[in-house]
Design a protein around this motif. Structure first.
Motif, PDB file in Angstrom:
ATOM      1  N   LYS A  79      12.663  -2.958  10.477  1.00  6.84           N
ATOM      2  CA  LYS A  79      12.572  -2.317   9.159  1.00  6.84           C
ATOM      3  C   LYS A  79      12.167  -0.868   9.350  1.00  6.84           C
ATOM      4  CE  LYS A  79      12.141  -2.066   4.593  1.00  6.84           C
ATOM      5  NZ  LYS A  79      11.863  -0.616   4.553  1.00  6.84           N
ATOM      6  N   THR A  80      12.865   0.033   8.670  1.00  2.70           N
ATOM      7  CA  THR A  80      12.507   1.452   8.709  1.00  2.70           C
ATOM      8  C   THR A  80      11.240   1.668   7.885  1.00  2.70           C
ATOM      9  OG1 THR A  80      14.809   2.142   8.992  1.00  2.70           O
ATOM     10  CG2 THR A  80      13.257   3.790   8.165  1.00  2.70           C
ATOM     11  N   LEU A  81      10.212   2.218   8.513  1.00  4.64           N
ATOM     12  CA  LEU A  81       8.935   2.460   7.846  1.00  4.64           C
ATOM     13  C   LEU A  81       8.763   3.910   7.427  1.00  4.64           C
ATOM     14  CD1 LEU A  81       6.565   0.366  10.147  1.00  4.64           C
ATOM     15  CD2 LEU A  81       7.809  -0.368   8.094  1.00  4.64           C
ATOM     16  N   ALA A  82       9.392   4.823   8.159  1.00  7.22           N
ATOM     17  CA  ALA A  82       9.263   6.251   7.850  1.00  7.22           C
ATOM     18  C   ALA A  82      10.502   6.971   8.364  1.00  7.22           C
ATOM     19  CB  ALA A  82       8.001   6.837   8.480  1.00  7.22           C
ATOM     20  N   SER A  83      10.734   8.179   7.860  1.00  7.38           N
ATOM     21  CA  SER A  83      11.893   8.948   8.296  1.00  7.38           C
ATOM     22  C   SER A  83      11.659  10.430   8.028  1.00  7.38           C
ATOM     23  CB  SER A  83      13.164   8.487   7.559  1.00  7.38           C
ATOM     24  OG  SER A  83      13.094   8.841   6.185  1.00  7.38           O
ATOM     25  N   SER A  84      12.474  11.247   8.678  1.00  6.56           N
ATOM     26  CA  SER A  84      12.526  12.675   8.375  1.00  6.56           C
ATOM     27  C   SER A  84      13.976  13.126   8.510  1.00  6.56           C
ATOM     28  CB  SER A  84      11.617  13.478   9.311  1.00  6.56           C
ATOM     29  OG  SER A  84      12.012  13.316  10.660  1.00  6.56           O
TER      30      SER A  84
END
Length: 216
Positions: free
Chosen positions: A164-169
């Motif tokens: 699961k993606t928890l954070a991004s930029s």
């Protein structure tokens, strides 16, 4: 048990092709580090997941035209029991930028790219080129099964994993225009979409070669 070093080569369907180094320091526990590439035919899977969960089509259009390659690095820890193992992982995915159609950006984010400041020593009449990149930070779990052969150095591992993606930029760049404000706008929108809908299930198949053992 002596510590065991292994190299694993394989694929995580439908995410990447990968190479992994695995170090099992006792009967039950191992750690690993992995690098991989996200390319055809897997390059659109993340986008398909976002689309399936209802992300706006204009946003999907931007990402579809922007991303055609990615790199993935991952670390993990596994607990082994018999020929089975379960594990946890942490990974970073970099979606590599390609030329991004300005019309798609303008439609998706309701902006006029030509209104952004011209960079020093650039001509305002020069056609604008843009690239878009995203970095995703993910956590996951997996279940694996070992298949052994007469040659004790060779195994096949199959896995079911979910991340699961928890954070991004995310950010856009242009040699002609200063797009810091646009980057902030795009990052805010994509951060919400990635964190809400960034689900990454996979079926993994690895060929394993055991390098040897060392004393604990």
């Amino acid at each position: 048990m002596q510590a065991q070093h292994s190299i694993k080569v394989g694929t995580q369907i439908p995410l990447q092709y990968a190479v992994q180094y695995d170090y099992q320091w006792n009967k039950h526990w191992s750690t690993n580090a992995q690098v991989g590439v996200l390319t055809k035919p897997y390059d659109q899977v993340i986008l398909d997941v976002l689309k399936a969960f209802g992300v706006d089509q204009s946003i999907v259009n931007v990402l579809t035209n922007a991303f055609n390659f990615g790199v993935i690095s991952q670390v993990g820890t596994n607990y082994h029991f018999g020929k089975n193992y379960v594990g946890v992982t942490g990974s970073w995915i970099h979606l590599q930028a390609a030329d991004t159609p300005i019309s798609a950006i303008q439609t998706a984010f309701n902006v006029n790219v030509s209104s952004y400041p011209v960079r020093p020593r650039q001509n305002a009449q020069t056609p604008i080129a843009m690239t878009l990149s995203s970095d995703l930070y993910n956590a996951g779990i997996l279940y694996g099964r070992r298949f052994t052969f007469k040659n004790p150095k060779i195994e096949i591992h199959t896995e079911f994993s979910f991340a699961k993606t928890l954070a991004s930029s995310s950010y856009v760049e242009s040699p002609q225009r200063s797009l810091e404000k646009l980057s902030e706008l795009i990052d805010t929108e994509l951060k919400s979409d990635y964190s809400s809908y960034g689900y990454l299930p996979s079926i993994n198949v690895f060929f394993v070669y055991k390098l040897g053992m060392s004393k604990n």
